[in-house]
Every structure is written in C-alpha cells, then in structure tokens.
Write an enzyme that holds these catalytic residues in place. Structure first.
Site, PDB file in Angstrom:
ATOM      1  N   HIS A  85      15.137   6.002 -50.612  1.00 28.66           N
ATOM      2  CA  HIS A  85      16.366   5.845 -49.826  1.00 28.66           C
ATOM      3  C   HIS A  85      16.596   4.368 -49.535  1.00 28.66           C
ATOM      4  O   HIS A  85      15.731   3.706 -48.961  1.00 28.66           O
ATOM      5  CB  HIS A  85      16.287   6.630 -48.509  1.00 28.66           C
ATOM      6  CG  HIS A  85      16.531   8.092 -48.675  1.00 28.66           C
ATOM      7  ND1 HIS A  85      17.231   8.838 -47.767  1.00 28.66           N
ATOM      8  CD2 HIS A  85      16.184   8.941 -49.674  1.00 28.66           C
ATOM      9  CE1 HIS A  85      17.313  10.089 -48.191  1.00 28.66           C
ATOM     10  NE2 HIS A  85      16.672  10.177 -49.347  1.00 28.66           N
TER      11      HIS A  85
ATOM     12  N   TYR B  61      21.508   9.052 -38.071  1.00 32.74           N
ATOM     13  CA  TYR B  61      21.090   9.008 -36.668  1.00 32.74           C
ATOM     14  C   TYR B  61      22.374   8.986 -35.840  1.00 32.74           C
ATOM     15  O   TYR B  61      23.173   8.061 -35.952  1.00 32.74           O
ATOM     16  CB  TYR B  61      20.290   7.737 -36.385  1.00 32.74           C
ATOM     17  CG  TYR B  61      18.939   7.679 -37.050  1.00 32.74           C
ATOM     18  CD1 TYR B  61      18.796   7.307 -38.387  1.00 32.74           C
ATOM     19  CD2 TYR B  61      17.782   7.991 -36.338  1.00 32.74           C
ATOM     20  CE1 TYR B  61      17.547   7.241 -38.992  1.00 32.74           C
ATOM     21  CE2 TYR B  61      16.524   7.926 -36.941  1.00 32.74           C
ATOM     22  CZ  TYR B  61      16.422   7.565 -38.270  1.00 32.74           C
ATOM     23  OH  TYR B  61      15.185   7.512 -38.874  1.00 32.74           O
TER      24      TYR B  61
ATOM     25  N   PRO C 297       9.609   9.547 -32.160  1.00 35.93           N
ATOM     26  CA  PRO C 297       9.854   9.633 -33.611  1.00 35.93           C
ATOM     27  C   PRO C 297      11.133   8.936 -34.093  1.00 35.93           C
ATOM     28  O   PRO C 297      11.358   8.823 -35.282  1.00 35.93           O
ATOM     29  CB  PRO C 297       9.931  11.134 -33.864  1.00 35.93           C
ATOM     30  CG  PRO C 297      10.319  11.720 -32.549  1.00 35.93           C
ATOM     31  CD  PRO C 297       9.710  10.840 -31.500  1.00 35.93           C
TER      32      PRO C 297
ATOM     33  N   LYS D 107       8.068   5.798 -37.105  1.00 37.95           N
ATOM     34  CA  LYS D 107       6.942   4.871 -37.170  1.00 37.95           C
ATOM     35  C   LYS D 107       5.577   5.514 -36.936  1.00 37.95           C
ATOM     36  O   LYS D 107       4.553   4.840 -37.061  1.00 37.95           O
ATOM     37  CB  LYS D 107       7.139   3.753 -36.129  1.00 37.95           C
ATOM     38  CG  LYS D 107       8.273   2.800 -36.462  1.00 37.95           C
ATOM     39  CD  LYS D 107       8.050   2.110 -37.779  1.00 37.95           C
ATOM     40  CE  LYS D 107       9.309   1.405 -38.275  1.00 37.95           C
ATOM     41  NZ  LYS D 107       9.332   1.297 -39.728  1.00 37.95           N
TER      42      LYS D 107
ATOM     43  N   TYR E 127      12.814  -1.093 -40.000  1.00 36.40           N
ATOM     44  CA  TYR E 127      12.829   0.301 -40.460  1.00 36.40           C
ATOM     45  C   TYR E 127      12.042   0.463 -41.765  1.00 36.40           C
ATOM     46  O   TYR E 127      11.267   1.410 -41.922  1.00 36.40           O
ATOM     47  CB  TYR E 127      14.280   0.771 -40.671  1.00 36.40           C
ATOM     48  CG  TYR E 127      14.410   2.274 -40.817  1.00 36.40           C
ATOM     49  CD1 TYR E 127      14.365   2.882 -42.075  1.00 36.40           C
ATOM     50  CD2 TYR E 127      14.546   3.097 -39.698  1.00 36.40           C
ATOM     51  CE1 TYR E 127      14.461   4.256 -42.214  1.00 36.40           C
ATOM     52  CE2 TYR E 127      14.649   4.482 -39.833  1.00 36.40           C
ATOM     53  CZ  TYR E 127      14.607   5.042 -41.090  1.00 36.40           C
ATOM     54  OH  TYR E 127      14.692   6.416 -41.228  1.00 36.40           O
TER      55      TYR E 127
HETATM   56  C1  PHB Z   1      12.000  13.607 -40.320  1.00 34.04           C
HETATM   57  O1  PHB Z   1      12.570  13.801 -41.416  1.00 34.04           O
HETATM   58  O2  PHB Z   1      11.193  14.414 -39.815  1.00 34.04           O
HETATM   59  C2  PHB Z   1      12.319  12.334 -39.560  1.00 34.04           C
HETATM   60  C3  PHB Z   1      13.019  11.323 -40.202  1.00 34.04           C
HETATM   61  C4  PHB Z   1      13.307  10.147 -39.512  1.00 34.04           C
HETATM   62  C5  PHB Z   1      12.904  10.010 -38.188  1.00 34.04           C
HETATM   63  C6  PHB Z   1      12.198  11.039 -37.545  1.00 34.04           C
HETATM   64  C7  PHB Z   1      11.908  12.205 -38.236  1.00 34.04           C
HETATM   65  O3  PHB Z   1      13.209   8.864 -37.516  1.00 34.04           O
END
Ligand code: PHB
Ligand code: APR
Length: 382
Positions: free
Chosen positions: A72, A194, A286, A290, A377
């Site tokens: 990605h 997000y 989460p 990280k 990130y």
């Molecule tokens: C997930 O796909 O579980 C996931 C992806 C990004 C995040 C947190 C969880 O920031």
C-alpha cells in the site's frame, strides 16, 4: 535442556527473534503457554512497516507475505465529507505491507518446527544476575532450561516484566475502545480510510480483497453483544463520507471484539541477562498501526546485539534498552498523536476541541505535516 537464548512467549516477537537467531547458528527455544491454534486464532494487526518486511525476508519467512500481502502506497484520512490521501510513497519514499499478523505468525511457526514448546505453565525466569535459567511445568512435570540469556517476549500480561527491578512504568488509558469486525466482504476502499466524524472514529482496513476489517470507536461500557451486525454496519456508514458509505458491502461478521486503548512503556527493558521485547515492554493504541512494528525494532536490536555478543562484542546488549526505548517512544508519540487527532473525546473542553480541529486542518493544508505523518506511518529508521 540448554540453549544459548531462552525466549518466553510465542507471539510474533519471540518467534521472529528465534528464527533470526537460528539462521545465525544461535540456539534458542520458545516457551508458549497457549497452543499454536490458540495463538493463530487471535485477530491482531494488519499493517507492516517496510523494516518489518525486511526482517521477515531476512528470517527466510517473507515469501508468502510478498506473494499474498498487498503493498500500500497511501492511506486516506477523512474528516466528515472531506477526505485526503496521504501519499506515503511519494512523501516518504516507502510503502507499507498489508498482511495479517495471524498469517505472518503462521509463516514463523511453519519455519520453527520443534523450537516452540506449547502448553507451558508456571514459567519463571531466574538467575538473571548470574547463570540464567527458566523453570516451568509441562503436562504437570517440572522442567528447566539453562541459557545464556532470557528474552521476555510474553506480551503485556506476561511474567517477564515483573522480573525487572527498579522498573518505571509510564502510560495512559483512553476513554473509549475499538469495536472490530472481520467480514468476508470486498473492502470498501483499495487503501485504508481513517475517518474522524462527529459520532466518533472509524477505520476501514482489510486483510485481502475478500476479507475486510472495520473498526469503530465505542464507549468503554459497551460490549460486543451490544453491537449486532446490522447496528454495526449502520453506525460505520454514519461515520464515513457518503460516497464511501454508499459503496460499503456489508455481510455477516466472522469475528467481532472490543479492545480498550492504552499507551504504556516500561523502563528499562533489561535487567541483568533478561531482555524485554514487544508488548511485554510497551503498548500503543492501534490508531497508528505501531504495536507489531514497535516489537519489530526491539527484535532487530536484540538480534544484532546477540549475534555481536557471540562474536565477542558485548556493547550491543549493554545498550539495548536505551536504543530500543528511543524508537519505542517515537512510536508512542505518533500513536498518541494519531489517536488524539481522530477520536471524539467526550470530556474535552472547547479549547481542546478547537486544537484538535486545527491539527487536522493544518495536516490537510501542509505538505510538511503530511510528510511527517508519512515518514512515521511507513516506519522511522531502526
Ligand atoms: C487492521 O487492519 O487491523 C489495522 C490497520 C491499521 C490500524 C489499526 C488496525 O491503524
Ligand atoms: N508463559 C509463556 N507464554 C506466555 C506467558 C507465560 N507466562 N504469558 C504470555 N505468554 C504468551 C502469550 O500467549 C502470547 O502468545 O506470550 C505471547 C506474547 O505475544 P503477543 O502478546 O502477541 O506480544 P508480541 O509477540 O510482543 O507481539 C506484539 O502482538 O498483541 C499484538 O498488538 C500486539 O501487534 C502486537 C504484537
């Protein structure tokens, strides 16, 4: 039994370290309290920094990740109807890999063979300032492993952190949790979204083109039972831009759970011949993806320090805690910042609300701010 490195905990941290050491001819054993299927049954992280991917390849277990994972090069951040793409590749020169923690743990287990002992109980690290050993029971029988070093990779609820004398713990909890759903549906977006909304945070993620992962911020008082699928999908749609919500493909949840959010760091990460790695020493909310990636840099530092030790150089092990914590705290900062930026904090003042809105407004209007997000990130250097 005697090995050079005794590892407590058969999650990603313990397994990856054992596999890396094995390829260097350094003997280790991993003690895991649960069965392999139980460990693989946990639905956890899904986004790997490029540094983690390099470690998996170096450990000889990156083939399926490279074949089945998705590279990605960007993520989306939405604020109500406004949505911006963060061009990770363009801004940082790096990308991330979307590949489930369950799958990479499976890849590690498949390479590990008999070096993992499952079902252990009463694990105790001992002799930390002298001749280290680990005592435990297996099927009711007492057992012991003598070793040169003990690695505490046993997660937040493990036993190893309790053996660190003069420990200092830093942390905070957040006034909400994440309700996560896994569904065998095509992801709503090719890249992660997000989303900050007046109703709370939402995240659209994925494990593959036929397996989607979604999260919504929920009060700590909620339980998964409070959220039947129909209610979850309706709420998720309300927290996404209309154009995204309109193309959301819903379906039955195959996993649904609520996780509280916390920031936590234990210092130091070593005591005598015991070294902590991963969740045993630190936890992040989460939001910044990280958790697993902070464990990876601990493993990288330990792997190189142990290899150096057996080649005659002890400096790496002596400096492990300081070196690991320097990067852990950067992951803590970024995770706290992303969480503060995107979630609705019920008790915050109007001033704090204004600051939050301005933080996002600045991000959307500044390439420097976007570049800073991107470099954090994809993963800061080890
Ligand atoms: C997930 O796909 O579980 C996931 C992806 C990004 C995040 C947190 C969880 O920031
Ligand atoms: N004895 C043996 N094993 C133990 C003990 C114990 N006393 N206590 C815990 N364990 C095992 C757990 O069953 C678990 O499998 O240690 C392992 C620790 O693994 P994780 O908790 O996954 O921690 P880590 O390997 O550091 O990986 C961090 O996992 O939890 C996610 O979000 C986290 O993505 C991050 C990653």
């Amino acid at each position: 039994m005697r090995v050079q490195v005794g590892i407590i905990g058969g999650g990603p941290s313990g397994l990856l370290l054992s596999q890396l050491l094995h390829l260097k001819g350094i003997s280790s054993v991993v003690l895991e309290k649960h069965s392999r299927d139980y460990v693989l049954g946990r639905i956890r992280a899904g986004v790997l920094e490029h540094g983690f991917c390099k470690l998996m390849r170096e450990a000889g277990v990156g083939a399926r990740m490279d074949a089945e994972g998705e590279v990605h090069e960007g993520i989306f951040i939405a604020d109500g109807e406004e949505m911006h793409r963060v061009d990770l590749q363009g801004l940082s020169g790096e990308s991330v890999m979307v590949y489930g923690q369950t799958e990479l743990t499976r890849d590690l287990y498949n390479a590990m063979g008999e070096r993992v002992i499952h079902g252990v109980e009463n694990v105790q690290p001992q002799g930390l300032l002298g001749d280290p050993f680990i005592t435990y029971t297996l099927n009711g029988a007492a057992a012991r492993i003598d070793c040169d070093f003990i690695i505490g990779a046993d997660g937040f609820h493990g036993v190893s952190r309790q053996a660190i004398l003069n420990i200092t713990e830093h942390g905070r909890t957040y006034p909400f949790g994440w309700l996560g759903v896994l569904s065998e549906t095509p992801p709503v977006s090719p890249e992660l979204i997000y989303s900050k909304s007046t109703r709370g945070f939402a995240l659209c993620s994925l494990r593959s083109q036929v397996l989607s992962r979604y999260y919504i911020q929920v009060p700590l008082s909620d339980s998964a039972e409070d959220w039947p699928d129909e209610k979850f999908w309706a709420e998720l749609k309300r927290r996404l831009p209309v154009a995204v919500a309109d193309r959301l493909v819903t379906g039955p949840s195959i996993e649904k759970s609520i996780a509280p959010l916390r920031s936590f760091v234990a210092e130091p990460m070593q005591h005598g011949r015991l070294f902590l790695a991963g969740d045993a020493a630190h936890i992040v909310p989460p939001t910044g993806a990280k958790g697993l990636n902070a464990a990876a840099s601990d493993i990288y530092y330990l792997y190189h320090a142990l290899a150096a030790y057996y080649a005659g150089d002890e400096a790496g092990l002596a400096g492990y805690s300081d070196r690991a914590l320097a990067r852990v705290w950067k992951a803590q900062r970024f995770s706290w910042w992303m969480t503060s930026l995107l979630h609705r904090f019920p008790e915050q003042s109007s001033f704090e609300q204004q600051l939050q809105d301005t933080d996002l407004d600045y991000l959307f209007s500044s390439e420097c701010a976007m570049k800073s997000l991107a470099e954090n990130y994809v993963g800061l250097p080890y």
